[in-house]
Design an enzyme around this catalytic site. Structure first.
Site, PDB file in Angstrom:
ATOM      1  N   SER A  75      55.392 -33.978  14.471  1.00  0.00           N
ATOM      2  CA  SER A  75      54.371 -34.034  15.526  1.00  0.00           C
ATOM      3  C   SER A  75      54.695 -33.353  16.845  1.00  0.00           C
ATOM      4  O   SER A  75      53.812 -33.231  17.689  1.00  0.00           O
ATOM      5  CB  SER A  75      54.000 -35.479  15.808  1.00  0.00           C
ATOM      6  OG  SER A  75      53.060 -35.888  14.866  1.00  0.00           O
TER       7      SER A  75
ATOM      8  N   SER B 198      50.772 -34.740  15.665  1.00  0.00           N
ATOM      9  CA  SER B 198      49.903 -35.549  16.484  1.00  0.00           C
ATOM     10  C   SER B 198      49.971 -35.229  17.975  1.00  0.00           C
ATOM     11  O   SER B 198      49.020 -35.538  18.708  1.00  0.00           O
ATOM     12  CB  SER B 198      50.231 -37.031  16.273  1.00  0.00           C
ATOM     13  OG  SER B 198      51.541 -37.312  16.711  1.00  0.00           O
TER      14      SER B 198
ATOM     15  N   LYS C 259      52.632 -37.726  26.580  1.00  0.00           N
ATOM     16  CA  LYS C 259      51.831 -38.126  25.421  1.00  0.00           C
ATOM     17  C   LYS C 259      51.405 -39.581  25.571  1.00  0.00           C
ATOM     18  O   LYS C 259      52.177 -40.422  26.054  1.00  0.00           O
ATOM     19  CB  LYS C 259      52.660 -37.933  24.138  1.00  0.00           C
ATOM     20  CG  LYS C 259      51.870 -38.153  22.850  1.00  0.00           C
ATOM     21  CD  LYS C 259      52.726 -37.861  21.620  1.00  0.00           C
ATOM     22  CE  LYS C 259      51.964 -38.071  20.322  1.00  0.00           C
ATOM     23  NZ  LYS C 259      52.801 -37.813  19.130  1.00  0.00           N
TER      24      LYS C 259
END
Ligand code: GLN
Length: 448
Positions: free
Chosen positions: A152, A128, A52
């Protein structure tokens, strides 16, 4: 590694999971490892992984999904988790799309083009860590890392039909994770199955002197807890998690899962987490307060974007932030600054901290009698791109079932448990006691 890049070439134009690729370096590393094949027993030897984009990677662009870090091309160090992956000899394929600074539930707050759900690209992949879940679901990488502050990892894992775990707060080092809300943030693994997930957590977990909140506890061999045996396991099912607002098809999938647990010899009973109804407001006060402090460092001086032609230093700060941050990030900074301001601090921030303790106590009470808590990961399956983008409150409500877990600091996993009528995946959430990821994995693996 080659296959990974081939797949990315094929599908990422649509899925948009990657923001930056590490191709040259990864291919070089792969051919070097190829020569050592057979002589090395590193756990993730040669396996491709996606990271990420709020996890700092030395020499590899790290944007956190934000324009303000668009030119952060050459970070000087690796996050601890990245060093651990390198030690285990996995190969970083690239950096994954996300909502700006991890604030969002759909990837639509990415300041790049948001990632899409590989099952149907008209739908969001969640957020997210939407890029992290989409990349695994689309077969671009078998493993990825996400971060979870209020859901997330688990929410996008549910929307994309993959396995995502938020570890206990303190289980995994946050050093090198670009901070959103420091008392809630945790890095965790997203994979295609529970076994891979357990291996990846074993690799990244453990005490780190660079993160004072990381726990100095032995990391169990999670992969060895996957016995398939849940006989006698006691499951609590919170009535608040199957109430109003949860789609009938989600309820049905969860009920079918509970039936399967019964067949496997576990028992379940309804329990209550009575303060759940305050979780959303508590979370948005605490996380925004912490974000407003953490994001003060983006001032145009030390990293990233600096506004041009500013007249004074203050003007430069203001304009760099005004141009660099997106709307949602600004909304949170304003809310957080307000909640922390003198005169309002006691009414909002302090009160939220007190309610947080009540929420944590709810979990502890249930865990005195039960091994795990089970419910849905999200109230509904993935929604269409554009559907909620203009309404922050409905967007926030997506995380109503994942947020209490972060506030309490306990571990939670999402595993696929069926499909909606529209053909989109549904996620089952399994929540465990502090530092008891082993039982969470055992329960998830038996069900899978
Ligand atoms: N969707 C939640 C938020 O916007 C959670 C995000 C997260 O876990 N990073 O804050």
């Amino acid at each position: 590694v080659e296959e990974s890049y081939k797949r990315i070439d094929e599908v990422d134009g649509e899925v948009k999971a990657f923001l930056t690729l590490n191709k040259e370096q990864a291919m070089e590393q792969a051919s070097q490892y190829d020569e050592e094949r057979g002589s090395d027993d590193a756990t993730l030897f040669g396996l491709p992984i996606g990271v990420k984009d709020n996890i700092v990677t030395k020499g590899l662009r790290t944007t956190a999904g934000s324009q303000i870090l668009d030119n952060f091309n050459d970070p000087l160090y690796n996050a601890t988790v990245v060093n651990k992956l390198n030690d285990a000899k996995s190969i970083t394929i690239g950096k994954l799309n996300m909502d700006e600074f991890a604030m969002g539930s759909s990837n639509e707050n990415s300041s790049y083009e948001g990632s899409r759900n590989p099952w149907n690209t008209d739908y969001v992949p969640g957020g997210s860590s939407g890029g992290s879940a989409a990349a695994v679901a689309a077969g671009e990488v078998p493993y990825s890392l996400g971060s979870d502050t209020g859901g997330s990892i688990r929410q996008p894992a549910a929307y994309c039909g993959v396995v995502g775990l938020k570890p206990t707060y303190g289980r995994v080092s946050r050093f090198g994770l670009i901070a959103f809300a420091s008392s809630l943030d945790q890095i965790g693994p997203i994979t295609r199955n529970v076994e891979d997930n357990a291996f990846l957590l074993e690799t990244i977990a453990g005490h780190d002197h660079m993160d004072s909140t990381s726990a100095n506890l032995e990391v169990p061999k999670y992969s060895e807890s996957l016995t398939g045996d849940v006989k006698g396991m006691k499951i609590g099912v919170p009535k608040e998690y199957l109430g109003e607002g949860v789609a009938p098809e989600v309820k049905e999938a969860v009920q079918a899962a509970l039936k399967k647990y019964e067949e496997l010899g576990a028992t379940w009973e309804e329990v209550s987490l009575p303060h759940s109804k305050y979780a959303l407001s508590t979370y948005y006060l605490i996380s925004s307060s912490e974000a407003s402090a953490n994001l003060a460092r983006f001032d145009g001086v030390r990293y990233g974007k600096r506004a041009e032609d500013a007249e004074t230093m203050l003007d430069m700060f203001k304009r760099s932030r005004a141009e660099g941050f997106g709307d949602e990030v600004k909304r949170r900074i304003m809310l957080g600054t307000f909640a922390l301001s003198s005169g309002y601090y006691d009414a909002y921030y302090k009160k939220a901290q007190q309610v947080r303790t009540l929420i944590k106590n709810d979990f502890e009470k249930v865990f005195a009698d039960y091994d795990v808590i089970i419910g849905p990961t999200t109230p509904t399956p993935a929604f269409k791109v554009g559907d909620k983008v203009d309404d922050p409150m409905t967007m926030y409500a997506n995380d109503i079932l994942t947020i209490p877990v972060n506030l309490a600091g306990v571990p939670g996993i999402s595993v696929p448990c069926g499909f909606s009528e529209a053909g989109l995946p549904i996620g089952l959430q399994i929540i465990g006691k502090h530092f008891d990821e082993a039982t969470v994995y055992r329960a998830a693996h038996a069900f899978e």
